[in-house]
Scaffold this active site. Structure first.
Site, PDB file in Angstrom:
ATOM      1  N   LYS A   1      28.626  50.343  33.540  1.00 62.51           N
ATOM      2  CA  LYS A   1      27.813  49.698  34.801  1.00 62.51           C
ATOM      3  C   LYS A   1      28.726  49.297  36.030  1.00 62.51           C
ATOM      4  O   LYS A   1      28.191  49.567  37.294  1.00 62.51           O
ATOM      5  CB  LYS A   1      27.265  48.388  33.993  1.00 62.51           C
ATOM      6  CG  LYS A   1      26.466  47.604  35.154  1.00 62.51           C
ATOM      7  CD  LYS A   1      25.417  46.569  34.462  1.00 62.51           C
ATOM      8  CE  LYS A   1      26.112  45.904  33.249  1.00 62.51           C
ATOM      9  NZ  LYS A   1      27.218  45.132  33.728  1.00 62.51           N
TER      10      LYS A   1
ATOM     11  N   THR B   1      31.632  50.574  36.762  1.00 59.04           N
ATOM     12  CA  THR B   1      32.012  52.033  37.435  1.00 59.04           C
ATOM     13  C   THR B   1      30.971  52.364  38.161  1.00 59.04           C
ATOM     14  O   THR B   1      31.371  53.187  39.335  1.00 59.04           O
ATOM     15  CB  THR B   1      32.339  52.906  36.170  1.00 59.04           C
ATOM     16  OG1 THR B   1      33.484  52.587  35.440  1.00 59.04           O
ATOM     17  CG2 THR B   1      32.908  54.378  36.738  1.00 59.04           C
TER      18      THR B   1
ATOM     19  N   ARG C   1      31.884  40.162  39.509  1.00 55.84           N
ATOM     20  CA  ARG C   1      32.401  39.135  38.559  1.00 55.84           C
ATOM     21  C   ARG C   1      33.916  39.462  38.541  1.00 55.84           C
ATOM     22  O   ARG C   1      34.480  40.479  38.402  1.00 55.84           O
ATOM     23  CB  ARG C   1      31.745  38.974  37.231  1.00 55.84           C
ATOM     24  CG  ARG C   1      30.358  38.797  37.476  1.00 55.84           C
ATOM     25  CD  ARG C   1      29.596  38.650  35.949  1.00 55.84           C
ATOM     26  NE  ARG C   1      29.569  39.905  35.462  1.00 55.84           N
ATOM     27  CZ  ARG C   1      29.763  39.977  34.201  1.00 55.84           C
ATOM     28  NH1 ARG C   1      29.598  38.671  33.410  1.00 55.84           N
ATOM     29  NH2 ARG C   1      29.634  41.177  33.494  1.00 55.84           N
TER      30      ARG C   1
ATOM     31  N   LYS D   1      38.062  45.022  24.937  1.00 56.65           N
ATOM     32  CA  LYS D   1      37.822  46.259  25.745  1.00 56.65           C
ATOM     33  C   LYS D   1      38.905  46.644  26.973  1.00 56.65           C
ATOM     34  O   LYS D   1      38.816  47.341  27.616  1.00 56.65           O
ATOM     35  CB  LYS D   1      36.536  46.140  26.535  1.00 56.65           C
ATOM     36  CG  LYS D   1      36.555  45.189  27.530  1.00 56.65           C
ATOM     37  CD  LYS D   1      35.073  45.029  28.166  1.00 56.65           C
ATOM     38  CE  LYS D   1      35.064  43.892  29.089  1.00 56.65           C
ATOM     39  NZ  LYS D   1      33.606  43.845  29.816  1.00 56.65           N
TER      40      LYS D   1
ATOM     41  N   ALA E   1      27.258  37.184  30.717  1.00 56.53           N
ATOM     42  CA  ALA E   1      25.796  37.034  30.633  1.00 56.53           C
ATOM     43  C   ALA E   1      25.226  36.778  29.232  1.00 56.53           C
ATOM     44  O   ALA E   1      23.955  36.672  29.239  1.00 56.53           O
ATOM     45  CB  ALA E   1      25.342  38.575  31.147  1.00 56.53           C
TER      46      ALA E   1
ATOM     47  N   PHE F   1      26.068  42.911  31.223  1.00 54.15           N
ATOM     48  CA  PHE F   1      25.313  43.667  30.078  1.00 54.15           C
ATOM     49  C   PHE F   1      23.852  43.910  30.456  1.00 54.15           C
ATOM     50  O   PHE F   1      23.791  44.487  31.616  1.00 54.15           O
ATOM     51  CB  PHE F   1      25.227  42.380  28.932  1.00 54.15           C
ATOM     52  CG  PHE F   1      26.478  41.818  28.232  1.00 54.15           C
ATOM     53  CD1 PHE F   1      27.655  42.818  27.914  1.00 54.15           C
ATOM     54  CD2 PHE F   1      26.862  40.540  28.092  1.00 54.15           C
ATOM     55  CE1 PHE F   1      28.539  42.350  27.265  1.00 54.15           C
ATOM     56  CE2 PHE F   1      28.051  40.264  27.762  1.00 54.15           C
ATOM     57  CZ  PHE F   1      28.967  41.245  27.197  1.00 54.15           C
TER      58      PHE F   1
ATOM     59  N   PHE G   1      29.001  62.006  30.807  1.00 49.40           N
ATOM     60  CA  PHE G   1      30.341  62.438  29.979  1.00 49.40           C
ATOM     61  C   PHE G   1      30.362  63.566  29.636  1.00 49.40           C
ATOM     62  O   PHE G   1      29.283  64.615  29.619  1.00 49.40           O
ATOM     63  CB  PHE G   1      30.061  61.560  28.760  1.00 49.40           C
ATOM     64  CG  PHE G   1      30.401  60.098  28.864  1.00 49.40           C
ATOM     65  CD1 PHE G   1      31.556  59.544  28.012  1.00 49.40           C
ATOM     66  CD2 PHE G   1      29.579  59.328  29.325  1.00 49.40           C
ATOM     67  CE1 PHE G   1      31.810  58.006  28.144  1.00 49.40           C
ATOM     68  CE2 PHE G   1      29.997  57.652  29.401  1.00 49.40           C
ATOM     69  CZ  PHE G   1      31.012  57.167  29.083  1.00 49.40           C
TER      70      PHE G   1
ATOM     71  N   TRP H   1      32.819  58.663  37.804  1.00 45.59           N
ATOM     72  CA  TRP H   1      34.210  58.295  37.155  1.00 45.59           C
ATOM     73  C   TRP H   1      35.097  59.600  37.160  1.00 45.59           C
ATOM     74  O   TRP H   1      36.330  59.319  37.577  1.00 45.59           O
ATOM     75  CB  TRP H   1      33.841  58.332  35.561  1.00 45.59           C
ATOM     76  CG  TRP H   1      35.125  57.815  34.670  1.00 45.59           C
ATOM     77  CD1 TRP H   1      35.481  56.549  34.395  1.00 45.59           C
ATOM     78  CD2 TRP H   1      36.250  58.998  34.130  1.00 45.59           C
ATOM     79  NE1 TRP H   1      36.628  56.679  33.542  1.00 45.59           N
ATOM     80  CE2 TRP H   1      36.948  58.036  33.574  1.00 45.59           C
ATOM     81  CE3 TRP H   1      36.252  60.188  34.142  1.00 45.59           C
ATOM     82  CZ2 TRP H   1      37.990  58.546  32.852  1.00 45.59           C
ATOM     83  CZ3 TRP H   1      37.306  60.681  33.579  1.00 45.59           C
ATOM     84  CH2 TRP H   1      38.413  59.944  32.893  1.00 45.59           C
TER      85      TRP H   1
END
Length: 555
Positions: free
Chosen positions: A71, A73, A94, A105, A273, A301, A381, A409
């Site tokens: 999200k 990215t 944020r 992560k 969130a 999220f 991906f 990405w």
């Protein structure tokens, strides 16, 4: 293949004054934190506040899975793509919390060639805003215990102090503690606990405050506990708001950095969130809308959590009117929602993709129920097969959902051009933005609206404690506060194991916490924790720094 941090370290940054000039800002508008970070002077708002707003684009997602959705990215890449199309754009995100950065992560500044930089600074101490929140929160905690120690003129009941302590780290051992041990000189013994800093009401207040005076007034309204005869005690009763506001005066100013494509990026405020309202500050969002023609922002999220709170809480309080919503999904994550184990995601499975599509379908329905145009971003991906991509495109087309493949990405803004064009078109469509509930409804009616309409629950049940909490909130005159649901991010339900689009489930509210200063009550559901713990192998174990100060392992 370069890692995210290697890509960021190889990037050539522009001086932040040059980045700011793209928004019409001059040196006098900036309070520099080195060459590549700055805070924006409050004088800027006074100069631009009467300008018309640009277009507000919200980026949200399906329910997250360990497979990743991208999200942030996507938000960054979309901003870079709009810039490449010649649009005057800014993004607003944020601030990352140190807890998850060193826990599950790693860093949280985007990924690949769609990142905000300087990445290491943003993921670490940045400009100190979260530390300021932590200190202001714990100052209030210290003043409460000191007041009880020094005669307790307000008659605070030590058994009913509701204000916890905080730290910006995942530390499960501090979820339940006892303070004041060691005899009379060391305070009043009582049970206490810690939350993570980004779950603090002070963080929520920082993100929702209009200005310094509004910040101070909101701080004064914080309910910290109750007297022996059951009356609420506020931070204002302790006269704590002035000192707390002093600690937060610089944190209130929006931070400005840049993307890899040199798009101005406001990174300011960081509430979670799943346990808070999950949006960057009103100040940064409003400022970006005045300075740019397009402002891309995100909510934490999935759309059932961050986007709902962005729309029902932040937009309502700030008078914001979004123009379009981007819902991010990956084929990998949709296959997990369709029942595929993480270890098997590289294997083509069109049937599982189709089964997991129900989660995306529901999140799109949710955003459309707010009256907003929606675009789906399919975050690609390398393991996605042509058959899977074609199936997802067919499913979106069948439901008349505009979509675009996104490869930001790997390619940065160039990989988001198709998405950017679809977003521009959606933002030009008429919208009929509305809220999910009316603030004048009863708390149970508001909770039911979110649970049944957004989550798809069959009903809501309340524990005895939650019923007592709601009764106390009613008696204190706080029924008109908005609702901030604390719920697992992994499912539309309050059970993280229920993936996809579960049916006929019950949402159980186990307690309701009052956040009078923030302007909402927090309905805590399921087994959600406001102080996370570290995983078996924390990300911190893979991080290091060499003699030249070069950091490795930070995502």
């Amino acid at each position: 293949m370069l890692s995210d941090i290697e890509i960021a370290q190889a990037a050539k940054l522009k001086p932040i004054s040059e980045v700011a000039s793209a928004l019409g800002l001059v040196d006098e508008d900036l309070e520099l934190y080195g060459r590549y970070k700055a805070k924006i002077s409050p004088a800027v708002w006074e100069r631009v506040k009467d300008r018309p707003d640009g277009k507000l684009i919200l980026v949200t997602a399906i329910n997250p899975t360990p497979a990743g959705e991208g999200k942030t990215t996507t938000s960054v890449g979309l901003g870079d793509a709009l810039n490449q199309l010649g649009k005057k754009v800014a993004i607003a995100l944020r601030e990352p919390s140190l807890g998850p950065s060193f826990g599950v992560k790693g860093g949280a500044a985007g990924g690949g060639y769609a990142q905000v930089i300087p990445m290491e600074d943003i993921n670490l101490h940045f400009t100190g805003d979260i530390h300021a929140v932590t200190t202001a929160h714990n100052l209030l905690s210290a003043l409460i215990d000191n007041h009880m120690q020094q005669g307790n003129q307000l008659g605070i009941d030590p058994r009913r102090v509701t204000w916890k302590r905080v730290m910006d780290m995942n530390e499960r051992a501090l979820r339940n503690i006892i303070v004041g041990l060691g005899g009379k000189p060391h305070g009043v013994p009582r049970e206490d606990s810690f939350d993570i800093s980004v779950a603090s009401e002070v963080m929520a207040i920082l993100c929702l405050a209009d200005n310094l005076i509004d910040l101070k007034e909101r701080l004064a309204r914080i309910v910290v506990g109750y007297t022996y005869d059951g009356k609420p005690v506020t931070a204002g009763d302790l006269n704590a708001q002035g000192a707390m506001a002093i600690l937060l005066k610089d944190a209130l100013k929006p931070n400005l950095v840049q993307t890899l494509g040199h798009v101005p990026a406001f990174i300011h405020g960081g509430p979670f969130a799943n346990i808070a309202h999950g949006c960057n500050t009103i100040q940064a969002t409003r400022l970006g809308l005045k300075l740019a023609d397009y402002l891309v922002t995100e909510a934490g999220f999935g759309a059932d959590l961050g986007a709902e709170k962005f729309l029902d809480i932040k937009c309502r309080m700030a008078g914001l009117n979004p123009n379009a919503v981007v819902v991010v999904a990956t084929i990998r994550a949709l296959k997990m929602h369709g029942g595929v184990a993480k270890t098997d995601l590289k294997t083509e499975n069109v049937a599982a993709l189709e089964a997991g599509f129900s989660n995306l379908e529901k999140q799109v329905e949710n955003m459309r129920s707010f009256g907003l145009p929606v675009v789906v971003a399919i975050n690609r991906f390398p393991t996605d097969t042509e058959a899977e991509v074609q199936k997802l495109e067919d499913l979106c087309s069948r439901l008349n959902i505009p979509f675009a493949l996104s490869d930001v990405w790997a390619k940065g803004g160039a990989g988001g051009i198709e998405l950017a064009k679809k977003v521009i078109a959606a933002a030009d469509e008429p919208s009929n933005f509305n809220f999910m509930y009316d603030a004048t409804q009863s708390p149970k009616e508001k909770i039911a609206a979110i649970a049944t309409k957004v989550y798809g629950a069959a009903k809501v049940e309340y524990t005895a404690k939650a019923e007592r909490d709601l009764e106390a909130i009613h008696d204190q005159g706080y029924d008109d506060l908005l609702i901030c649901m604390a719920k697992t991010q992994y499912s539309l339900a309050d059970d993280p194991a229920l993936l996809g689009r579960p049916k006929d489930f019950t949402i159980t509210v186990r307690e309701v916490r009052l956040s009078a200063g923030a302007g909402f009550m927090v309905a805590v559901t399921g087994q959600i924790m406001t102080m996370p713990g570290l995983p078996k192998h924390p990300a911190a174990l893979d991080m290091d720094i060499d003699a030249n100060g070069r950091i490795t392992g930070l995502f």
